[in-house]
Motif scaffolding. Sequence first.
Motif, PDB file in Angstrom:
ATOM      1  N   ASP A 479       0.850  -1.187   0.000  1.00  0.00           N
ATOM      2  CA  ASP A 479       0.000   0.000   0.000  1.00  0.00           C
ATOM      3  C   ASP A 479       0.886   1.237   0.000  1.00  0.00           C
ATOM      4  OD1 ASP A 479      -2.170  -1.687   0.185  1.00  0.00           O
ATOM      5  OD2 ASP A 479      -2.314  -1.544   2.362  1.00  0.00           O
ATOM      6  N   VAL A 480       0.850   1.971  -1.104  1.00  0.00           N
ATOM      7  CA  VAL A 480       1.657   3.181  -1.256  1.00  0.00           C
ATOM      8  C   VAL A 480       0.704   4.359  -1.420  1.00  0.00           C
ATOM      9  CG1 VAL A 480       3.459   4.326  -2.584  1.00  0.00           C
ATOM     10  CG2 VAL A 480       3.450   1.823  -2.386  1.00  0.00           C
ATOM     11  N   LEU A 481       0.607   5.183  -0.371  1.00  0.00           N
ATOM     12  CA  LEU A 481      -0.368   6.270  -0.361  1.00  0.00           C
ATOM     13  C   LEU A 481      -1.753   5.675  -0.624  1.00  0.00           C
ATOM     14  CD1 LEU A 481       1.723   9.007  -2.226  1.00  0.00           C
ATOM     15  CD2 LEU A 481       1.430   8.682   0.239  1.00  0.00           C
ATOM     16  N   LYS A 482      -2.425   6.091  -1.678  1.00  0.00           N
ATOM     17  CA  LYS A 482      -3.740   5.545  -1.988  1.00  0.00           C
ATOM     18  C   LYS A 482      -3.670   4.319  -2.890  1.00  0.00           C
ATOM     19  CE  LYS A 482      -6.363   9.864  -1.635  1.00  0.00           C
ATOM     20  NZ  LYS A 482      -7.303  10.782  -2.360  1.00  0.00           N
ATOM     21  N   ILE A 523     -10.473   6.387  -7.066  1.00  0.00           N
ATOM     22  CA  ILE A 523     -10.765   7.655  -7.722  1.00  0.00           C
ATOM     23  C   ILE A 523     -11.816   8.436  -6.927  1.00  0.00           C
ATOM     24  CG2 ILE A 523     -10.097   6.867 -10.005  1.00  0.00           C
ATOM     25  CD1 ILE A 523     -12.985   6.314 -10.640  1.00  0.00           C
ATOM     26  N   HIS A 524     -12.462   7.739  -6.004  1.00  0.00           N
ATOM     27  CA  HIS A 524     -13.411   8.309  -5.053  1.00  0.00           C
ATOM     28  C   HIS A 524     -13.415   7.341  -3.866  1.00  0.00           C
ATOM     29  CE1 HIS A 524     -17.384   9.078  -3.186  1.00  0.00           C
ATOM     30  NE2 HIS A 524     -17.250  10.312  -3.671  1.00  0.00           N
ATOM     31  N   PRO A 525     -13.679   7.811  -2.643  1.00  0.00           N
ATOM     32  CA  PRO A 525     -13.681   6.871  -1.511  1.00  0.00           C
ATOM     33  C   PRO A 525     -14.570   5.659  -1.709  1.00  0.00           C
ATOM     34  CG  PRO A 525     -13.776   9.135  -0.710  1.00  0.00           C
ATOM     35  CD  PRO A 525     -13.879   9.207  -2.199  1.00  0.00           C
ATOM     36  N   ASN A 526     -15.594   5.798  -2.536  1.00  0.00           N
ATOM     37  CA  ASN A 526     -16.528   4.690  -2.764  1.00  0.00           C
ATOM     38  C   ASN A 526     -16.380   4.042  -4.133  1.00  0.00           C
ATOM     39  OD1 ASN A 526     -17.750   5.136  -0.230  1.00  0.00           O
ATOM     40  ND2 ASN A 526     -19.079   6.716  -1.106  1.00  0.00           N
ATOM     41  N   VAL A 527     -15.431   4.505  -4.929  1.00  0.00           N
ATOM     42  CA  VAL A 527     -15.233   3.958  -6.278  1.00  0.00           C
ATOM     43  C   VAL A 527     -13.747   3.698  -6.492  1.00  0.00           C
ATOM     44  CG1 VAL A 527     -15.580   4.281  -8.748  1.00  0.00           C
ATOM     45  CG2 VAL A 527     -17.234   5.237  -7.139  1.00  0.00           C
ATOM     46  N   HIS A 528     -13.415   2.449  -6.818  1.00  0.00           N
ATOM     47  CA  HIS A 528     -12.023   2.063  -7.006  1.00  0.00           C
ATOM     48  C   HIS A 528     -11.781   1.624  -8.445  1.00  0.00           C
ATOM     49  CE1 HIS A 528     -11.537   0.996  -2.448  1.00  0.00           C
ATOM     50  NE2 HIS A 528     -11.713   2.290  -2.676  1.00  0.00           N
ATOM     51  N   LEU A 529     -10.708   2.109  -9.018  1.00  0.00           N
ATOM     52  CA  LEU A 529     -10.270   1.699 -10.351  1.00  0.00           C
ATOM     53  C   LEU A 529      -9.262   0.562 -10.196  1.00  0.00           C
ATOM     54  CD1 LEU A 529     -10.074   2.197 -13.462  1.00  0.00           C
ATOM     55  CD2 LEU A 529      -8.218   3.801 -12.932  1.00  0.00           C
ATOM     56  N   THR A 530      -9.450  -0.519 -10.946  1.00  0.00           N
ATOM     57  CA  THR A 530      -8.550  -1.668 -10.853  1.00  0.00           C
ATOM     58  C   THR A 530      -7.935  -1.975 -12.211  1.00  0.00           C
ATOM     59  OG1 THR A 530     -10.282  -3.313 -11.311  1.00  0.00           O
ATOM     60  CG2 THR A 530      -9.963  -2.668  -9.019  1.00  0.00           C
ATOM     61  N   VAL A 572      -9.104  -4.376 -16.792  1.00  0.00           N
ATOM     62  CA  VAL A 572      -9.340  -3.057 -16.223  1.00  0.00           C
ATOM     63  C   VAL A 572     -10.786  -3.039 -15.749  1.00  0.00           C
ATOM     64  CG1 VAL A 572     -10.007  -2.030 -18.440  1.00  0.00           C
ATOM     65  CG2 VAL A 572      -9.172  -0.564 -16.580  1.00  0.00           C
ATOM     66  N   GLY A 573     -11.011  -2.446 -14.581  1.00  0.00           N
ATOM     67  CA  GLY A 573     -12.364  -2.481 -14.048  1.00  0.00           C
ATOM     68  C   GLY A 573     -12.621  -1.407 -13.018  1.00  0.00           C
ATOM     69  N   LEU A 574     -13.863  -1.384 -12.531  1.00  0.00           N
ATOM     70  CA  LEU A 574     -14.303  -0.474 -11.487  1.00  0.00           C
ATOM     71  C   LEU A 574     -15.022  -1.270 -10.409  1.00  0.00           C
ATOM     72  CD1 LEU A 574     -15.774   2.561 -13.491  1.00  0.00           C
ATOM     73  CD2 LEU A 574     -13.711   2.593 -12.069  1.00  0.00           C
ATOM     74  N   LYS A 575     -14.803  -0.897  -9.144  1.00  0.00           N
ATOM     75  CA  LYS A 575     -15.560  -1.449  -8.027  1.00  0.00           C
ATOM     76  C   LYS A 575     -16.166  -0.285  -7.266  1.00  0.00           C
ATOM     77  CE  LYS A 575     -12.773  -5.621  -7.370  1.00  0.00           C
ATOM     78  NZ  LYS A 575     -12.032  -6.473  -6.404  1.00  0.00           N
ATOM     79  N   ALA A 576     -17.451  -0.417  -6.924  1.00  0.00           N
ATOM     80  CA  ALA A 576     -18.140   0.668  -6.223  1.00  0.00           C
ATOM     81  C   ALA A 576     -18.889   0.110  -5.017  1.00  0.00           C
ATOM     82  CB  ALA A 576     -19.114   1.377  -7.165  1.00  0.00           C
ATOM     83  N   ARG A 577     -18.928   0.891  -3.947  1.00  0.00           N
ATOM     84  CA  ARG A 577     -19.682   0.508  -2.760  1.00  0.00           C
ATOM     85  C   ARG A 577     -20.195   1.780  -2.104  1.00  0.00           C
ATOM     86  NH1 ARG A 577     -16.637  -3.069   1.571  1.00  0.00           N
ATOM     87  NH2 ARG A 577     -15.570  -1.090   1.986  1.00  0.00           N
ATOM     88  N   THR A 578     -21.476   2.036  -2.251  1.00  0.00           N
ATOM     89  CA  THR A 578     -22.106   3.218  -1.674  1.00  0.00           C
ATOM     90  C   THR A 578     -23.336   2.778  -0.888  1.00  0.00           C
ATOM     91  OG1 THR A 578     -23.691   3.669  -3.455  1.00  0.00           O
ATOM     92  CG2 THR A 578     -21.427   4.425  -3.800  1.00  0.00           C
ATOM     93  N   LYS A 579     -24.012   3.741  -0.255  1.00  0.00           N
ATOM     94  CA  LYS A 579     -25.234   3.399   0.462  1.00  0.00           C
ATOM     95  C   LYS A 579     -26.373   3.080  -0.499  1.00  0.00           C
ATOM     96  CE  LYS A 579     -26.782   8.195   1.055  1.00  0.00           C
ATOM     97  NZ  LYS A 579     -27.158   9.226   2.058  1.00  0.00           N
ATOM     98  N   PHE A 580     -26.203   3.397  -1.778  1.00  0.00           N
ATOM     99  CA  PHE A 580     -27.254   3.151  -2.758  1.00  0.00           C
ATOM    100  C   PHE A 580     -27.057   1.845  -3.530  1.00  0.00           C
ATOM    101  CE2 PHE A 580     -26.879   7.827  -2.430  1.00  0.00           C
ATOM    102  CZ  PHE A 580     -28.115   8.081  -1.861  1.00  0.00           C
TER     103      PHE A 580
END
Length: 763
Positions: A479-482, A523-530, A572-580
């Motif tokens: 883990d390097v920074l973010k 890229i956002h606390p609830n959205v991760h780029l992989t 390449v992908g996106l993972k998201a986790r929000t209250k919605f």
Amino acid sequence: MIIRLYIMHLRITTLTLLLFLFTSVSLTAQVLQGSVFDRATGKPLKNVAISVAGLTSSTVTNHKGHFTFKGLKPGVYYFRITHIGYENVDCEVVINADSVLSLGVALYPSVRQLDEEKAVTPQRFEREIFISPASVSVYGREQMLQDAPRSVPEALAGLPGIWTPLNAPGTADLRIRGLSGNRTLMMVDGIRINTPLLSTRMNPWLNTVDLYTLDRVEVMRGSGGVQYGSDALTGVTQVFTRTPKFSDTGLKVHGNTFLKMASRDMEKSLRGEMEISGSHVAVSGGYTKRMFGNIFPGNTQSALDPSGYGETAANVKALIKLSRHHLLTFSWQSMDQQDIPDYARIASGDFQNYRHDPRSRQLAYGRLVSYYDSKWFRQVKITGSYQRAFDQVTSLKEKSSLEITHTEQVDTWGGAVEVLSSPNPYWRFVSGVEYYSDDVYTQATGREVSTGNIHGLPSTFEDGAAAAGLSVYSLHTLDVLKLRLSFGGRANLSALNFENSEFGKQEVMPSALVGNISAMYPIHPNVHLTSSFNTGFRTPNLHDFQTIGVSDLGIEVPNDSINPEKSFTSEVGLKARTKFFSGSVVFYRTQLTDQIDLVRSSYQGSGEYENQPVYRKVNLSQSYVQGVEAEVEVPVSRSVALFGSLSYTNGQNLTFNEPMTAIPPLNSRLGLRFRSKSGVWSKMEWLHASIQDRLSSEDLMNDFSPDGGTPGWNVVNLHVGYDFNWGYATVGIRNLLDEAYFLHGSSLASNGRMLLLSLQLGF
């Protein structure tokens, strides 16, 4: 001393507000006791599993929901509290001195499954899926109890990237991103179950894992070569079996009886199991008996006869706490499948009879896990295993008077040492050495039907056939920074040797060196780029040489310079986790090179040998598989969640300029999940597949494949149940609309409408 419980990784949503309540008390303690209850109803929960990271300690709550941990030395402890149908709790406890601390823990019923999932398979240590770059899905025990499937492969149907064609009764295949057989890896409790006799067509051995022993199944797509070695060209499926828990409050005895019945006698299953727990020894075991009747396809009253078979299975697992930091595990599991007919071969008219009786697998292993304070040796795991795979096939061709019985047996010895290191909070890695040795025995006999006389026939291998593999690997998470990086490498050396009466002793020693790297960036606390790049390999196995000598095509001669098949996967992908909502989407492409094919060749300068054309297996073809996978979960309310998944796969053989064989069509799943405060739950799902008309030459030769391709289909499943404190009940209707459908790549039609009832009772 102030003792604090911290809630970790929990998010307030419209579906879940809090996972648990806790009591903060200014007490000193070396004994931790407490109770666990349902947050919605206030009722105590029994059999809740409570474990401590880095220690051998674990326990379950009693019928009053109480639990106790004794002898905890001063320090910081990380507890995990899990129960079927409830959201997991991770918490931290700081303990000092000599008093008793009492805690009250409340669990919320859960309808969400993507939000807090964790997996071991990607990095060989547990990590939350959301913060891992890997493409992985988890199928848990609660889902198994709700779905009441027939087998492990059937249970995984509908997961992204998974396709489960049915090639024969009891042999549902599991294809990951279009590949199967010896090109995907199957594992149980960290031990590979692929055998040296697997072909590229299918892998029947996952069917020999008793469904009722599983704790969870993890399917990792696009990776696995570095983590687990040969055969993981497009992924790994790993089954984790349930483990007994220790008791710090005296001897405890638990038991369960599981019953399942399906309409038209399509299934009758009975399972009994018991667990005995003490402070230093915990043992669990069970016995399963299952009978499967003939398959009734959709929109018909006629059964596929013969397509019924039987199964018996047994298992024992024992944990011995040698000390607070040393845990010894012994496990034995066995499955026998009896009298399995190959309906496709019989129905085609080529055979009067073709049956596997028995097909069986036994696995025994011992594992010592030690925990240390050293940053370079946080955990050391030593495993020794023995496995036997046995398959006996009896066949009688049409208009033949000779019944042939062919027996194959593979005995596998394995050893592994694995070390988990954590030099600092930002760097963690697993390194190890693995060794597997396979001894193969085959025998063939012929029986004259008219006279009963038995005589020997040439078998697949002569005595002495063997395979072995040695691997060294290291997997790192940084883990390097973010930025979260995962990378590693594996070196593998294999040896295959066997005798052949025509061509003498044959020996090959292929080697492989593979690596991977993946990254995740928020890229956002609830959205991760992989993004990831993975290489894999498939060492040539004994099946690649099994037809040396006379075959249907001619004479196959050996090739001692054959090399491993290779894969390179980029994602390449996106993972998201929000209250919605929670979900992921990944785009991938896998390039397959040096694929092993059978081609015309020569022997000693001639294209013929004993008036037969000469063939040889060589590294020839190149292919690619590419596609997209997505899954989503949307909480509609605290009790209701909408879920879905979609998979698209495109495969092309570049060498022969045609589609790859048995590539799944576009398929998807959409469903609604409900759970009430009282324990009543329901699930409705719609499964869909489009037409598959991109066919290879091998697809076109499938006698059971419809002309013009495999039609699309729609299937609706409905399950309703009740989760009470001492049991679990399910009523389901599979294929509610009685759709007549056929999974592309299958040799059998799938089940039509089926009513099922399952019941689990415990004490």
